[in-house]
Design a protein around this motif. Structure first.
Motif, PDB file in Angstrom:
ATOM      1  N   TYR A 164       0.867  -1.185   0.000  1.00  0.00           N
ATOM      2  CA  TYR A 164       0.000   0.000   0.000  1.00  0.00           C
ATOM      3  C   TYR A 164       0.902   1.234   0.000  1.00  0.00           C
ATOM      4  O   TYR A 164       1.752   1.371   0.892  1.00  0.00           O
ATOM      5  CB  TYR A 164      -0.864  -0.051   1.273  1.00  0.00           C
ATOM      6  N   PRO A 166       0.216   4.912   0.082  1.00  0.00           N
ATOM      7  CA  PRO A 166      -0.717   6.037   0.139  1.00  0.00           C
ATOM      8  C   PRO A 166      -0.094   7.402  -0.106  1.00  0.00           C
ATOM      9  O   PRO A 166      -0.799   8.334  -0.479  1.00  0.00           O
ATOM     10  CB  PRO A 166      -1.269   5.961   1.568  1.00  0.00           C
ATOM     11  N   VAL A 227     -14.415   6.792   1.718  1.00  0.00           N
ATOM     12  CA  VAL A 227     -13.351   7.753   2.020  1.00  0.00           C
ATOM     13  C   VAL A 227     -12.530   7.924   0.744  1.00  0.00           C
ATOM     14  O   VAL A 227     -12.093   6.942   0.163  1.00  0.00           O
ATOM     15  CB  VAL A 227     -12.448   7.234   3.169  1.00  0.00           C
ATOM     16  N   PRO A 228     -12.368   9.136   0.290  1.00  0.00           N
ATOM     17  CA  PRO A 228     -11.643   9.316  -0.962  1.00  0.00           C
ATOM     18  C   PRO A 228     -10.161   8.960  -0.816  1.00  0.00           C
ATOM     19  O   PRO A 228      -9.629   9.114   0.280  1.00  0.00           O
ATOM     20  CB  PRO A 228     -11.789  10.820  -1.266  1.00  0.00           C
ATOM     21  N   PRO A 229      -9.523   8.519  -1.873  1.00  0.00           N
ATOM     22  CA  PRO A 229     -10.064   8.224  -3.191  1.00  0.00           C
ATOM     23  C   PRO A 229     -10.789   6.879  -3.203  1.00  0.00           C
ATOM     24  O   PRO A 229     -10.320   5.923  -2.603  1.00  0.00           O
ATOM     25  CB  PRO A 229      -8.797   8.161  -4.054  1.00  0.00           C
ATOM     26  N   ALA A 260      -3.283   5.332  -3.082  1.00  0.00           N
ATOM     27  CA  ALA A 260      -4.360   4.811  -2.235  1.00  0.00           C
ATOM     28  C   ALA A 260      -5.457   4.185  -3.095  1.00  0.00           C
ATOM     29  O   ALA A 260      -6.012   3.131  -2.764  1.00  0.00           O
ATOM     30  CB  ALA A 260      -4.936   5.927  -1.367  1.00  0.00           C
ATOM     31  N   LYS A 264      -6.931   0.210  -3.356  1.00  0.00           N
ATOM     32  CA  LYS A 264      -8.356  -0.149  -3.247  1.00  0.00           C
ATOM     33  C   LYS A 264      -8.829  -0.860  -4.521  1.00  0.00           C
ATOM     34  O   LYS A 264      -9.589  -1.833  -4.452  1.00  0.00           O
ATOM     35  CB  LYS A 264      -9.183   1.107  -2.969  1.00  0.00           C
ATOM     36  N   HIS A 306       2.753   5.201   5.308  1.00  0.00           N
ATOM     37  CA  HIS A 306       1.911   6.365   5.625  1.00  0.00           C
ATOM     38  C   HIS A 306       2.674   7.341   6.512  1.00  0.00           C
ATOM     39  O   HIS A 306       3.678   6.984   7.121  1.00  0.00           O
ATOM     40  CB  HIS A 306       0.608   5.923   6.291  1.00  0.00           C
ATOM     41  N   PHE A 317      -8.182   5.984  16.403  1.00  0.00           N
ATOM     42  CA  PHE A 317      -9.364   6.370  15.619  1.00  0.00           C
ATOM     43  C   PHE A 317     -10.245   5.146  15.338  1.00  0.00           C
ATOM     44  O   PHE A 317     -11.456   5.158  15.552  1.00  0.00           O
ATOM     45  CB  PHE A 317      -8.903   7.021  14.303  1.00  0.00           C
TER      46      PHE A 317
HETATM   47  C1  LMG Z   1      -6.542  10.431   1.372  1.00  0.00           C
HETATM   48  O1  LMG Z   1      -7.100  11.355   2.240  1.00  0.00           O
HETATM   49  C2  LMG Z   1      -5.188  10.960   0.938  1.00  0.00           C
HETATM   50  O2  LMG Z   1      -5.388  12.053   0.133  1.00  0.00           O
HETATM   51  C3  LMG Z   1      -4.470   9.880   0.151  1.00  0.00           C
HETATM   52  O3  LMG Z   1      -3.172  10.281  -0.111  1.00  0.00           O
HETATM   53  C4  LMG Z   1      -4.470   8.592   0.909  1.00  0.00           C
HETATM   54  O4  LMG Z   1      -3.685   8.687   2.042  1.00  0.00           O
HETATM   55  C5  LMG Z   1      -5.874   8.239   1.294  1.00  0.00           C
HETATM   56  O5  LMG Z   1      -7.238   6.481   1.995  1.00  0.00           O
HETATM   57  C6  LMG Z   1      -5.951   6.941   2.030  1.00  0.00           C
HETATM   58  O6  LMG Z   1      -6.440   9.255   2.064  1.00  0.00           O
HETATM   59  C7  LMG Z   1      -8.302  10.935   2.675  1.00  0.00           C
HETATM   60  C8  LMG Z   1      -8.928  11.991   3.519  1.00  0.00           C
HETATM   61  C9  LMG Z   1     -10.374  11.758   3.417  1.00  0.00           C
HETATM   62  O7  LMG Z   1      -8.536  11.813   4.813  1.00  0.00           O
HETATM   63  C10 LMG Z   1      -8.223  11.966   5.943  1.00  0.00           C
HETATM   64  O8  LMG Z   1      -7.914  10.993   6.492  1.00  0.00           O
HETATM   65  C11 LMG Z   1      -8.206  13.279   6.556  1.00  0.00           C
HETATM   66  C12 LMG Z   1      -8.568  13.131   7.937  1.00  0.00           C
HETATM   67  C13 LMG Z   1      -8.760  14.460   8.460  1.00  0.00           C
HETATM   68  C14 LMG Z   1      -9.090  14.400   9.859  1.00  0.00           C
HETATM   69  C15 LMG Z   1      -8.162  15.219  10.609  1.00  0.00           C
HETATM   70  C16 LMG Z   1      -8.669  15.416  11.973  1.00  0.00           C
HETATM   71  C17 LMG Z   1      -7.566  15.361  12.944  1.00  0.00           C
HETATM   72  C18 LMG Z   1      -8.121  15.409  14.303  1.00  0.00           C
HETATM   73  C19 LMG Z   1      -7.376  14.543  15.213  1.00  0.00           C
HETATM   74  C20 LMG Z   1      -8.301  13.848  16.112  1.00  0.00           C
HETATM   75  C21 LMG Z   1      -7.626  12.686  16.751  1.00  0.00           C
HETATM   76  C22 LMG Z   1      -8.570  11.630  17.095  1.00  0.00           C
HETATM   77  C23 LMG Z   1      -7.848  10.419  17.425  1.00  0.00           C
HETATM   78  C24 LMG Z   1      -8.737   9.462  18.102  1.00  0.00           C
HETATM   79  C25 LMG Z   1      -8.571   9.536  19.585  1.00  0.00           C
HETATM   80  C26 LMG Z   1      -9.577   8.692  20.250  1.00  0.00           C
HETATM   81  C27 LMG Z   1      -9.589   8.988  21.709  1.00  0.00           C
HETATM   82  O9  LMG Z   1     -11.007  12.713   4.066  1.00  0.00           O
HETATM   83  C28 LMG Z   1     -12.323  12.763   3.965  1.00  0.00           C
HETATM   84  O10 LMG Z   1     -12.932  12.304   3.067  1.00  0.00           O
HETATM   85  C29 LMG Z   1     -12.976  13.429   5.048  1.00  0.00           C
HETATM   86  C30 LMG Z   1     -14.211  12.731   5.398  1.00  0.00           C
HETATM   87  C31 LMG Z   1     -14.709  13.317   6.620  1.00  0.00           C
HETATM   88  C32 LMG Z   1     -15.391  12.303   7.401  1.00  0.00           C
HETATM   89  C33 LMG Z   1     -15.589  12.813   8.747  1.00  0.00           C
HETATM   90  C34 LMG Z   1     -15.764  11.710   9.683  1.00  0.00           C
HETATM   91  C35 LMG Z   1     -15.681  12.176  11.052  1.00  0.00           C
HETATM   92  C36 LMG Z   1     -14.805  11.339  11.834  1.00  0.00           C
HETATM   93  C37 LMG Z   1     -13.948  12.188  12.647  1.00  0.00           C
HETATM   94  C38 LMG Z   1     -12.781  11.456  13.094  1.00  0.00           C
HETATM   95  C39 LMG Z   1     -11.576  12.275  13.095  1.00  0.00           C
HETATM   96  C40 LMG Z   1     -10.423  11.460  13.462  1.00  0.00           C
HETATM   97  C41 LMG Z   1      -9.373  11.508  12.428  1.00  0.00           C
HETATM   98  C42 LMG Z   1      -8.304  10.501  12.623  1.00  0.00           C
HETATM   99  C43 LMG Z   1      -7.413  10.458  11.483  1.00  0.00           C
HETATM  100  C44 LMG Z   1      -7.130   9.101  11.036  1.00  0.00           C
HETATM  101  C45 LMG Z   1      -7.268   8.960   9.601  1.00  0.00           C
END
Ligand code: LMG
Ligand code: NDP
Ligand code: PMR
Length: 388
Positions: A164, A166, A227-229, A260, A264, A306, A317
């Protein structure tokens, strides 16, 4: 080449080192994944080995008579690709521990596999490491020959290995010039499975199986798959042109390279391939063909490429927010069930597990269950790996 240790049976006298909320049913009885409301390196190891494997392996007895006169089943032989870490290693360990299986760990890094088996506490006599680099069709063919020379019947094949990328900006390529993710995850396994089907056919084991690991992220009928892409094979024009980027694209759908998405897409190919195998060969051969999503094993080596922040946040998460997390140990038990449970013999199934860790037949996305697409992927893949 002559000293390449592609096969070390563990009997050889050589030194060895050796629930849920999203993505899984929301109700107890639900039998589908969560549907979003939005509709729609080779590391060849050289070891001075004077003995070739084929000389040392004996065919296990079909059955042994116990003192009471009852017949017991011989040990099954299962090949697991990518058994040097993560899911493959955990499943290898789970199967080895039953005492009913000889696990052939088919790995690109021989020493890593030996060390992993040892560190996992697998008994010497329960496994064999053989070299297989899915990024080279020559290596796949060599592996098939080595399995045959070893003279043991092949009872189950598990296509588990994957890569993978990404964060990759540019594609990388297999020895045969295919984009790496689809080349390893799909095309290498496609050739391997096609070749070894012949061997599965001749096995006398009561339940012969060919398992190809799939994933939720290739299924766009789930939130995770949205989740994109998103996976999308399109009209397969890139696959038809050879995924080399020459006279076409490195992506199956002909689009711009996206690591990514390539992963998939490769998982969609894995799930389509399993179903096409089922349609073409289940009746004739009696082999069970199956795929599975073992849960989100957020701690494995799959995410090694990653960014560090992702690797840090992804496990919590999945554990606390999506609740789709499973440990390597639990996921290994799930894959081991698909290999050996007498209750999981149904062919053509994509298995998943609910929050109580009970297996169920899951629904694939429209694309991942499209028979026309499966047929075309099969035919184009045959051409690329030299079977047609
Ligand atoms: C793509 O991005 C990339 O472009 C590509 O290169 C490749 O890596 C691909 O599938 C792999 O991903 C996808 C993009 C989709 O993704 C993200 O992952 C961005 C995440 C942004 C969130 C940042 C928030 C950071 C906050 C930190 C919080 C920490 C929590 C930790 C848990 C602790 C528990 C106690 O993005 C989207 O499509 C966005 C969709 C939005 C959906 C919203 C869902 C809400 C869920 C909220 C959870 C947030 C937690 C984020 C954890 C990150 C892990 C990925
Ligand atoms: P890992 O990275 O831990 O394991 C992948 C294995 O594949 C490793 O043993 C690796 O070898 C091997 N491999 C990679 N490239 C090649 C190659 N060219 N030739 C031979 N072997 C190779 O990842 P996982 O255990 O997570 O992945 C296992 C399977 O599970 C994959 O099919 C993946 O798609 C699937 N999966 C994983 C999920 C997860 O959440 N982790 C979820 C759903 C499915 P090496 O040790 O040498 O690197
Ligand atoms: Mg995902 C709804 C639950 C769910 C599940 C079960 C997974 C599994 N993921 C879910 C949701 C989300 N993920 C959400 C809401 C987001 C946006 C924050 C998200 C993001 C995300 C990323 C960036 N997820 C990822 C990534 C990856 O890089 C992983 C990937 O796509 O690898 C191809 C991944 C995964 N999520 C999963 C699973 C099982 C993976 C990885 C492994 C795989 O399919 O083999």
């Amino acid at each position: 080449m002559s000293l390449q240790a592609y096969f070390l049976p563990s009997t050889l006298p050589v030194h060895k080192e050796g629930s849920t909320f999203w993505g899984i049913p929301l109700s107890e009885n639900a039998r589908t994944e969560f549907k979003p409301s939005v509709s729609r390196s080779t590391n060849r190891v050289s070891i001075s080995l004077g003995v070739r494997a084929q000389a040392a392996v004996t065919t296990p007895n079909i059955s042994r008579a116990t003192p009471e006169g009852k017949k017991t089943l011989r040990k099954g032989n299962v090949v697991i690709t990518g058994a040097s870490s993560g899911l493959g290693l955990a499943a290898a360990k789970a199967l080895a521990e039953t005492g009913k299986w000889n696990v052939v760990m088919a790995c690109r890094d021989f020493l890593k596999a030996e060390r992993a088996a040892k560190a996992a506490g697998m008994a010497k006599e329960s496994y064999t490491v053989m070299h297989l680099d899915l990024a080279s069709l020559d290596s796949v063919r060599q592996f098939v020959e080595n399995v045959r020379r070893a003279g043991m019947p092949l009872d189950v094949l598990v296509c588990n290995a994957a890569v993978y990328f990404p964060t990759a900006k540019e594609p990388t390529y297999t020895a045969d010039g295919f984009e790496m993710s689809v080349g390893v995850n799909h095309l290498g396994h496609f050739l391997l499975a096609r070749e070894l089907l012949e061997d599965l056919k001749t096995s006398d084991y009561p339940s012969k199986r060919l398992i190809i690991v799939g994933s939720i992220t290739g299924n766009t009928n789930t939130l995770a798959g949205n989740v994109p892409p998103k996976a999308n094979l399109g009209d397969l024009r890139g696959l038809a042109a050879g995924l080399s980027g020459v006279n076409g694209s490195t992506m199956i759908d002909g689009g711009e390279f996206d690591g990514a998405k390539a992963y998939k897409d490769s998982k969609v190919c894995n799930m389509l391939t399993m179903q096409e195998f089922h349609r073409r060969f289940h009746e004739e051969t009696g082999v069970t063909f199956a795929s599975l999503y073992p849960g989100c094993i957020a701690t494995t080596g799959l995410f090694r490429e990653h960014i560090p922040l992702f690797r840090l946040l992804f496990p919590p998460f999945q554990k606390y927010i999506t609740k789709g997390f499973v440990s390597e140990h639990e996921a290994g038990k799930r894959l081991a069930q698909v290999v050996s449970e007498p209750s999981l013999t149904k062919s053509g199934v994509y298995w998943s597990w609910n929050k109580n860790s009970a297996s169920f037949e899951n629904q694939l996305s429209q694309e991942a269950s499209d028979p026309e697409k499966a047929k075309r992927v099969w035919e184009l893949s045959e051409k690329l790996v030299g079977l047609a």
